[in-house]
Design a protein around this motif. Sequence first.
Motif, PDB file in Angstrom:
ATOM      1  N   THR A   1       0.920  -1.067   0.035  1.00 44.41           N
ATOM      2  CA  THR A   1       0.065  -0.023   0.000  1.00 44.41           C
ATOM      3  C   THR A   1       0.828   1.244   0.017  1.00 44.41           C
ATOM      4  OG1 THR A   1      -1.709  -1.287   1.289  1.00 44.41           O
ATOM      5  CG2 THR A   1      -1.946   1.107   1.148  1.00 44.41           C
ATOM      6  N   PRO A   2       0.566   2.189  -0.869  1.00 45.09           N
ATOM      7  CA  PRO A   2       1.382   3.448  -0.943  1.00 45.09           C
ATOM      8  C   PRO A   2       1.114   4.279   0.148  1.00 45.09           C
ATOM      9  CG  PRO A   2      -0.523   3.472  -2.391  1.00 45.09           C
ATOM     10  CD  PRO A   2      -0.407   2.083  -1.928  1.00 45.09           C
ATOM     11  N   LYS A   3       2.319   5.002   0.647  1.00 42.25           N
ATOM     12  CA  LYS A   3       2.110   5.828   2.037  1.00 42.25           C
ATOM     13  C   LYS A   3       1.241   6.979   1.578  1.00 42.25           C
ATOM     14  CE  LYS A   3       6.333   4.003   3.865  1.00 42.25           C
ATOM     15  NZ  LYS A   3       6.733   3.041   2.967  1.00 42.25           N
ATOM     16  N   ASN A   4       1.318   7.456   0.257  1.00 43.98           N
ATOM     17  CA  ASN A   4       0.408   8.860  -0.033  1.00 43.98           C
ATOM     18  C   ASN A   4       0.173   8.362  -1.410  1.00 43.98           C
ATOM     19  OD1 ASN A   4       2.647   9.722  -2.144  1.00 43.98           O
ATOM     20  ND2 ASN A   4       3.920  10.029  -0.191  1.00 43.98           N
ATOM     21  N   GLU A   5      -0.854   9.462  -1.890  1.00 46.25           N
ATOM     22  CA  GLU A   5      -1.335   9.202  -3.072  1.00 46.25           C
ATOM     23  C   GLU A   5      -0.488   9.417  -4.389  1.00 46.25           C
ATOM     24  OE1 GLU A   5      -4.426  12.209  -3.332  1.00 46.25           O
ATOM     25  OE2 GLU A   5      -5.761  11.333  -1.809  1.00 46.25           O
ATOM     26  N   GLN A   6       0.497  10.108  -4.268  1.00 53.63           N
ATOM     27  CA  GLN A   6       1.573  10.299  -5.476  1.00 53.63           C
ATOM     28  C   GLN A   6       2.260   8.904  -5.681  1.00 53.63           C
ATOM     29  OE1 GLN A   6       1.390  12.639  -2.862  1.00 53.63           O
ATOM     30  NE2 GLN A   6      -0.014  13.806  -4.263  1.00 53.63           N
ATOM     31  N   GLU A   7       2.452   8.052  -4.396  1.00 52.27           N
ATOM     32  CA  GLU A   7       3.130   7.014  -4.919  1.00 52.27           C
ATOM     33  C   GLU A   7       2.275   5.918  -5.725  1.00 52.27           C
ATOM     34  OE1 GLU A   7       4.695   5.068  -1.577  1.00 52.27           O
ATOM     35  OE2 GLU A   7       5.784   6.953  -0.692  1.00 52.27           O
TER      36      GLU A   7
END
Length: 407
Positions: free
Chosen positions: A196-202
């Motif tokens: 799971t990405p840590k933020n929306e940009q990842e």
Amino acid sequence: MTSQQSDINDSNPELCALICERIAASPQQRITFAEYMDLALYHPQHGYYNSDRQSIGKQGDFITSSHWGADFAEVLADQFVEMWELLDRPFNFAIVEMGAGRGNFAENVLQYLQLQHPDLFHILEYIIVEVSPVLQAEQRQMLTDIKCVKWCNWDDIVNNSIVGCFFCNELVDALPVHQFILQEGQVREIYVVADTPKNEQEEIKFVEVVGEVSTPKIAEYLEFVSIDLSASVYGDGYRSEVNLAALDWMSTVAQKLQRGYLLTIDYGHPAHRYYNPRRREGTLQCYYRHRYHSNPYINVGRQDLTAHVNFTALERQGELCGLDVVGFTQQALFLMALGLGDRIASLSTNDAEVLDVATFLRRREALHQLIDPMGLGGFGVLVQCKGLREEEKGRILKGLMVPDRLF
């Protein structure tokens, strides 16, 4: 085709999100590789084969025999004619093509039959079984003026109803496979989880984990094809695939066929070569823009995923379902026996005088690509039959004879 190990990621974000949802909804927040591959290739909206990108052909990610011109289809049409004749020319003869791509093969076969074998063409029913609505739309556009063509789902075809030939070219290699790995002498299955990405940009990343096998059918499959992974020649870290979907597919075809043939062309091996201890990484390959690599977790929904075909499994499953093996050979020998060598010889002596040099060279390359033993020519050709009388089984199909010409 060249090899590429790429870090470039051209994944479909909508599909990645859907796969993440499927993983999150799973009891252990993981899915089998087979389920992952099924979503990546066949999701109804975002799967590779259901997208509107140009994936097949000289401008796409991979190219099949059908895209090297009409010769492949025309010599196979001659084989269909011989099958019809060996079955005593029934009036209800059908060719069932499974996975018809853009329709090139069907168009070339039917045009050839209309011109060269109108007696078969006028009674023929050409059925296409195609799971991709995008490809089916292209097929319908290409074949719109040919009245004998119709599209069916498996449920539309009555059991024990088809007299004729089921045919597929590079279909079985794209069926979803389970992946396994040996750890401490035990067969363990490879699963897919989401990082799971840590933020929306990842970007969403998919990662492999190893666990107990998801179904006893995996061990049963290996026993079915006489492979003993406990042998000392297999060491820890050995990984490969099991194609349970191919067994189900074979069962379905056998149920629908009343009398006639199944002709399967694909790249693959008998079981003892498929599970060669030296093939430690398995056979899974990814195709993206005419390059292949081994990372199925990038370009999700925008690259093809394939695994070689275990022809031993197809033969044995067929026998269980009432299909007898007629013969197994390589595509190069099969096509040469059907007259491709004569076409090459004719091209060399006649067409060079009437074609411009560029056209002549392109046509010669296309013919040679079909029999290249390191490429398409090395594909396996498996012919099985059902419902034939003993004297009919005794007649050798032309494509399985030793060709008059060899390369």
